[in-house]
Motif scaffolding. Structure first.
Motif, PDB file in Angstrom:
ATOM      1  N   MET A 197      -7.636   2.614 -13.635  1.00 51.57           N
ATOM      2  CA  MET A 197      -7.297   3.860 -12.960  1.00 51.57           C
ATOM      3  C   MET A 197      -5.937   4.412 -13.360  1.00 51.57           C
ATOM      4  N   THR A 198      -4.974   3.506 -13.614  1.00 49.31           N
ATOM      5  CA  THR A 198      -3.604   3.967 -13.870  1.00 49.31           C
ATOM      6  C   THR A 198      -3.092   3.591 -15.252  1.00 49.31           C
ATOM      7  N   LYS A 226       0.823  -1.207   0.000  1.00 50.24           N
ATOM      8  CA  LYS A 226       0.000   0.000   0.000  1.00 50.24           C
ATOM      9  C   LYS A 226       0.856   1.256   0.000  1.00 50.24           C
ATOM     10  N   LYS A 260      -5.570  -2.093  -5.016  1.00 54.07           N
ATOM     11  CA  LYS A 260      -6.568  -1.063  -5.269  1.00 54.07           C
ATOM     12  C   LYS A 260      -6.241   0.237  -4.538  1.00 54.07           C
ATOM     13  N   ASN A 318      -3.239   1.469  -3.701  1.00 54.82           N
ATOM     14  CA  ASN A 318      -2.017   2.159  -4.129  1.00 54.82           C
ATOM     15  C   ASN A 318      -2.189   2.670  -5.557  1.00 54.82           C
ATOM     16  N   GLU A 319      -2.403   3.961  -5.695  1.00 51.17           N
ATOM     17  CA  GLU A 319      -2.611   4.544  -7.020  1.00 51.17           C
ATOM     18  C   GLU A 319      -1.316   4.628  -7.821  1.00 51.17           C
ATOM     19  N   ASP A 320      -0.197   4.584  -7.137  1.00 47.19           N
ATOM     20  CA  ASP A 320       1.101   4.681  -7.810  1.00 47.19           C
ATOM     21  C   ASP A 320       1.844   3.339  -7.778  1.00 47.19           C
ATOM     22  N   HIS A 330      -8.983  -3.004 -11.914  1.00 49.60           N
ATOM     23  CA  HIS A 330      -9.100  -1.671 -11.315  1.00 49.60           C
ATOM     24  C   HIS A 330      -7.820  -0.862 -11.552  1.00 49.60           C
ATOM     25  N   VAL A 331      -6.673  -1.505 -11.353  1.00 47.69           N
ATOM     26  CA  VAL A 331      -5.395  -0.822 -11.571  1.00 47.69           C
ATOM     27  C   VAL A 331      -5.268  -0.400 -13.033  1.00 47.69           C
TER      28      VAL A 331
END
Length: 599
Positions: free
Chosen positions: A590-591, A526, A555, A557-559, A586-587
């Motif tokens: 989103m990214t 995370k 999910k 950890n956006e980076d 999801h990753v």
């Protein structure tokens, strides 16, 4: 008169045979419609009919008992019957004859023509005696063309086309045998395209190697030749080496698992003395003993071009290592020496390290794995490590140096500033030994790959390494598989990952982490870690709860920088797999980063 009487008698009996004649007429229609092969004219059939012959014989027998007037009385009636029969039968017979003629005409044009008979010298089958042009000095095998059927020829033609079209061609495992190699060798002669070709595992024997005679001498483009996995034996090695004496292009020769013995090694040694283009020779997994090692060692001082020598999985032993060490003293070109699995032992290591210390070249890679080296042998290795300024890669995998040997190697690493990759896996090293290695990493920024797997370092060993790597060292690949660190050890590793900014590949397979250890690692995922890209958690008894924790971490950890997670051979059900799949999607959404998850 006789004919008239006979005729009247036959016609007199015809009314009695009318039912038989009608039966014959139906039979004629049936046979004609059912088969085009019914070709006999109706009149002939009528004359040869067994039923009518019997009628005629009966009539002739009774003619003597009937008078002339009686026969004359019925002659008009009989002639009418004959005309009626003829009017019905003759059209059918004519149709049959015409059909027969037309069928013969069609058959002449539609059926395949038989091959013309040639002269006595050319009368044999087209597949017999076919000889493919291979090149000067090449002798084709007897009966070659008879053995290669049409399907195999088609495949071989496709292979030959590849050899003429691509720079690198892999034909390993095609099982085309000696005959196929003779077929394909033509495509290598004067070939200006292919630079790398693999004929490995194709059932090629010593007889097949003769296909290269006259071909490799004329090829100036081929740089890599792989014949591994073919039982060419010593005789095949002799033939090949004689051919390569006059080759000026091949730089890499791979003869792994080819049933070579000491005689074959001797032939290769003679080749090394005269060939100045070979850079790499692979002789792994053969039957080369002390004598073969001695021959190869004798060629090393006379060769100034060989860079890599692969002798893994042979039977050199201590005597072979001793002979090799003497050859190394006079060689300047060798950069890699692979001796994995030769049962060298401590005494052999002592002699080998002495030879390497006197080596005038710059050896960069040394593979000593699986050679029954103990702490005593580790001492000789450590002394060489201290003096070496060129060694970059050192493999001591699957020996038995223990904690004592690990400490000696660790002390040497503190003085060495060249080794970047070191493998001490499978050496019965415990927490004490790995702690010494960890201390050597504290001020070492050169080592980037550390393999400690298959050592029972336990949670304490994981703690010792993690405490150092948290803020020190430059390790990018850390392998701790089968180290018995359990969930407690995973907690130390997870804490280290929160601060470490160098490790990109982490191997924690088969450590009994279970859901608790997976959850600890998930918490570290995370946190933003710009370095970690690959995590291997296979064989860890992880269930759905652990999978859910990892899915939530991805999910959150956006980076996230992780691109690969291996969870194979665990106890994750379809529910855990579904959660991980959703997290992966999801990753990506989103990214726009793809994470590969293996179950």
């Amino acid at each position: 008169m006789a004919s008239s009487s006979s005729s009247s008698l036959c016609l007199h009996s015809l009314p009695k045979a009318s039912s038989g004649l009608n039966q014959w007429r139906g039979r004629l229609r049936f046979e004609f419609r059912g088969s085009s092969a019914f070709l006999s004219p109706a009149v002939v059939f009528l004359q040869q009919s067994p039923r009518l012959s019997a009628i005629r014989a009966s009539s002739e027998g009774s003619s003597r008992r009937r008078g002339y007037n009686e026969s004359q009385a019925v002659s008009g009636f009989s002639n009418a019957k004959v005309q009626q029969i003829a009017s019905n039968v003759l059209p059918v017979g004519s149709f049959v004859v015409v059909t027969f003629v037309l069928w013969k005409v069609v058959e002449k044009f539609m059926s395949p023509k038989s091959p013309k008979t040639s002269s006595a010298g050319d009368s044999k089958s087209s597949t017999e005696g076919v000889k493919w042009s291979i090149g000067a000095g090449t002798n084709l095998l007897q009966g070659f063309a008879a053995k290669v059927d049409r399907e195999n020829k088609q495949r071989l033609n496709e292979f030959a086309k590849e050899l003429r079209s691509f720079r690198s061609v892999d034909m390993s495992g095609c099982n085309f045998g000696d005959e196929g190699l003779f077929f394909l060798a033509e495509s290598l002669g004067y070939n200006q395209t292919v630079e790398e070709v693999s004929f490995s595992a194709n059932g090629i024997t010593a007889a097949g190697v003769k296909a290269f005679d006259g071909v490799l001498q004329s090829n100036i483009m081929l740089k890599v030749l792989n014949l591994s996995g073919n039982p060419i034996g010593d005789e095949g090695a002799k033939t090949l080496c004689a051919t390569l004496m006059e080759n000026s292009s091949i730089e890499i020769l791979q003869l792994n698992s080819t049933d070579l013995g000491d005689e074959g090694a001797k032939e290769i040694a003679e080749l090394l003395k005269r060939n100045s283009t070979l850079r790499v020779i692979e002789l792994n997994n053969n039957m080369i003993d002390y004598s073969g090692f001695t021959s190869l060692a004798g060629a090393l001082p006379e060769n100034n071009t060989i860079r890599n020598l692969h002798l893994n999985g042979n039977y050199g032993g201590a005597l072979g290592a001793n002979a090799l060490s003497k050859g190394l003293e006079g060689n300047k070109s060798l950069r890699e020496l692979h001796l994995h699995g030769n049962s060298i032992g401590d005494e052999g290591i002592r002699a080998l390290m002495a030879g390497l210390s006197s080596h005038k070249g710059k050896l960069a890679l040394l593979d000593l794995g699986n050679n029954s080296i103990t702490a005593k042998g580790a001492f000789y290795v450590a002394e060489y490590i201290k003096r070496s300024k060129c060694l970059v890669w050192l493999n001591l995998y699957m020996n038995d140096i223990g904690d004592e040997g690990a400490e000696k190697v660790a002390d040497a690493l503190k003085q060495n500033r060249s080794i970047a990759t070191i493998d001490i896996g499978g050496n019965n090293i415990h927490a004490e030994g790995v702690n010494a290695i960890a201390q050597a990493l504290k001020d070492n920024a050169i080592i980037t790959t550390l393999e400690v797997g298959y050592n029972p370092i336990g949670p304490d060993g994981a703690k010792a390494l993690s405490e150092i790597l948290k803020f020190h060292g430059n390790v990018k690949t850390l392998k701790l598989g089968w180290c018995q660190i359990a969930a407690k050890g995973a907690e130390y590793v997870a804490d280290m990952l929160r601060y470490n900014n160098t490790i990109s590949v982490l191997d924690l397979r088969a450590n009994g982490l279970r859901d608790e250890g997976a959850s600890c690692l998930a918490r570290s995922l995370k946190v933003v870690n710009e370095a970690l890209t690959s995590v291997d958690l296979g064989f860890n008894e992880i269930r759905d709860d652990g999978a859910f924790s990892i899915a939530q971490a991805l999910k959150a950890n956006e980076d996230v920088t992780v691109t690969s997670i291996n969870l194979g051979n665990n106890f994750i059900t379809k529910f855990g797999q579904s959660a991980l799949t959703d997290a992966r999607d999801h990753v990506l959404e989103m990214t726009e980063k793809e994470v590969e998850i293996f179950f």
